[in-house]
Enzyme design. Sequence first.
Site, PDB file in Angstrom:
ATOM      1  N   ASP A 289      -0.488  10.406  16.349  1.00 23.96           N
ATOM      2  CA  ASP A 289       0.791  10.838  16.943  1.00 23.96           C
ATOM      3  C   ASP A 289       1.910   9.787  16.925  1.00 23.96           C
ATOM      4  O   ASP A 289       2.602   9.607  17.944  1.00 23.96           O
ATOM      5  CB  ASP A 289       0.566  11.300  18.394  1.00 23.96           C
ATOM      6  CG  ASP A 289      -0.340  12.520  18.499  1.00 23.96           C
ATOM      7  OD1 ASP A 289      -0.882  12.946  17.476  1.00 23.96           O
ATOM      8  OD2 ASP A 289      -0.500  13.037  19.620  1.00 23.96           O
TER       9      ASP A 289
ATOM     10  N   ASP B 263       1.251  15.813  16.881  1.00 21.64           N
ATOM     11  CA  ASP B 263       1.440  16.746  17.991  1.00 21.64           C
ATOM     12  C   ASP B 263       2.489  17.755  17.503  1.00 21.64           C
ATOM     13  O   ASP B 263       3.578  17.353  17.059  1.00 21.64           O
ATOM     14  CB  ASP B 263       1.946  15.938  19.198  1.00 21.64           C
ATOM     15  CG  ASP B 263       1.477  16.475  20.535  1.00 21.64           C
ATOM     16  OD1 ASP B 263       0.356  17.026  20.619  1.00 21.64           O
ATOM     17  OD2 ASP B 263       2.234  16.337  21.517  1.00 21.64           O
TER      18      ASP B 263
ATOM     19  N   HIS C 233       3.939  21.313  18.667  1.00 18.39           N
ATOM     20  CA  HIS C 233       3.956  22.402  19.647  1.00 18.39           C
ATOM     21  C   HIS C 233       4.987  23.485  19.318  1.00 18.39           C
ATOM     22  O   HIS C 233       6.116  23.159  18.918  1.00 18.39           O
ATOM     23  CB  HIS C 233       4.321  21.849  21.031  1.00 18.39           C
ATOM     24  CG  HIS C 233       3.370  20.847  21.588  1.00 18.39           C
ATOM     25  ND1 HIS C 233       2.016  21.069  21.701  1.00 18.39           N
ATOM     26  CD2 HIS C 233       3.572  19.599  22.102  1.00 18.39           C
ATOM     27  CE1 HIS C 233       1.443  20.013  22.259  1.00 18.39           C
ATOM     28  NE2 HIS C 233       2.361  19.102  22.503  1.00 18.39           N
TER      29      HIS C 233
ATOM     30  N   HIS D  27       8.517  18.280  24.026  1.00 21.34           N
ATOM     31  CA  HIS D  27       8.339  17.217  23.016  1.00 21.34           C
ATOM     32  C   HIS D  27       7.626  17.769  21.796  1.00 21.34           C
ATOM     33  O   HIS D  27       6.881  18.744  21.888  1.00 21.34           O
ATOM     34  CB  HIS D  27       7.520  16.050  23.609  1.00 21.34           C
ATOM     35  CG  HIS D  27       6.109  16.437  23.928  1.00 21.34           C
ATOM     36  ND1 HIS D  27       5.751  17.092  25.082  1.00 21.34           N
ATOM     37  CD2 HIS D  27       4.959  16.301  23.216  1.00 21.34           C
ATOM     38  CE1 HIS D  27       4.464  17.332  25.082  1.00 21.34           C
ATOM     39  NE2 HIS D  27       3.948  16.878  23.949  1.00 21.34           N
TER      40      HIS D  27
ATOM     41  N   LYS E 151      -1.966  19.471  15.905  1.00 23.00           N
ATOM     42  CA  LYS E 151      -2.663  19.910  17.123  1.00 23.00           C
ATOM     43  C   LYS E 151      -1.651  20.317  18.174  1.00 23.00           C
ATOM     44  O   LYS E 151      -0.472  19.948  18.081  1.00 23.00           O
ATOM     45  CB  LYS E 151      -3.569  18.799  17.647  1.00 23.00           C
ATOM     46  CG  LYS E 151      -2.778  17.557  18.019  1.00 23.00           C
ATOM     47  CD  LYS E 151      -3.679  16.383  18.286  1.00 23.00           C
ATOM     48  CE  LYS E 151      -2.870  15.187  18.714  1.00 23.00           C
ATOM     49  NZ  LYS E 151      -2.071  15.385  19.920  1.00 23.00           N
TER      50      LYS E 151
ATOM     51  N   CYS F 186      -3.655  10.886  23.958  1.00 20.32           N
ATOM     52  CA  CYS F 186      -4.177  11.358  22.670  1.00 20.32           C
ATOM     53  C   CYS F 186      -5.104  10.352  21.999  1.00 20.32           C
ATOM     54  O   CYS F 186      -6.083  10.742  21.372  1.00 20.32           O
ATOM     55  CB  CYS F 186      -3.028  11.791  21.774  1.00 20.32           C
ATOM     56  SG  CYS F 186      -2.237  13.266  22.467  1.00 20.32           S
TER      57      CYS F 186
HETATM   58  C1  VGL Z   1       0.524  13.117  24.027  1.00 23.44           C
HETATM   59  C2  VGL Z   1       1.102  13.920  26.080  1.00 23.44           C
HETATM   60  C3  VGL Z   1       1.418  15.148  25.541  1.00 23.44           C
HETATM   61  C4  VGL Z   1       0.032  11.958  23.216  1.00 23.44           C
HETATM   62  C5  VGL Z   1       0.824  14.336  23.465  1.00 23.44           C
HETATM   63  O1  VGL Z   1       0.257  11.945  21.978  1.00 23.44           O
HETATM   64  O2  VGL Z   1      -0.604  11.051  23.799  1.00 23.44           O
HETATM   65  N1  VGL Z   1       0.655  12.916  25.338  1.00 23.44           N
HETATM   66  N2  VGL Z   1       1.289  15.334  24.230  1.00 23.44           N
HETATM   67 ZN    ZN Z   2       1.987  17.131  23.362  1.00 21.85          ZN
END
Ligand code: VGL
Ligand code: ZN
Length: 198
Positions: free
Chosen positions: A8, A46, A48, A81, A106, A151
Amino acid sequence: MKALILVDIQNDFLPCGALAVPHGDEVIPVANEYQTRFDLIVATQDWHPADHQSFAANHAGKQAGDLIDLNGLPQILWPVHCVQGTRGAEFAAALKTEQWAKVFQKGVDPEIDSYSGFFDNGHRKDTGLASYLRDCGVHSVHILGLATDYCVKFTALDAVSLGFRTHLILDGCRGVNLQPNDDQRAVDEMKANGVLVM
Ligand code: VGL
Ligand code: ZN
């Protein structure tokens, strides 16, 4: 065969991003340096949909940092995000990507969050990362990226339980630290579960 998993490293997790990880940009040169030492490199992203239920904005009266029950799982609510197709979801511009074999996205199901690069938080669906690594003959993984306390931690814990020899490249990770020292506690938990911290 050993693989490097980059977790990420996306604009929204960098300073000034929507879910800024303090000093998150400092992992980029570390990631670029380590990439020269691996034959197989994969990244997680990440990714979404805008209606993702981990976003506080999708729950009336709730704020980022609040804890809810989401379909039977505890869920911390986050700022919006890494929305699919936005600049915030793109990989950091300074991150080298040329050698990557594959990207695993993901958090695509709006009804469940996914911190680990392997499974969603309920271990209901698989991203395909484990079988991809096994098909490539990988027995050992090195992990770095963002964020240590979410993550990265869940990716490393799943890697261990899937039987990979799992290394954490500590100087290539930074934590969100919603609570002070969450990153240190995450490292302790990873160590206690068999992650080799370098
Ligand atoms: C993450 C919070 C929400 C991360 C991703 O990459 O650690 N943290 N989504
Ligand atoms: Zn996230």
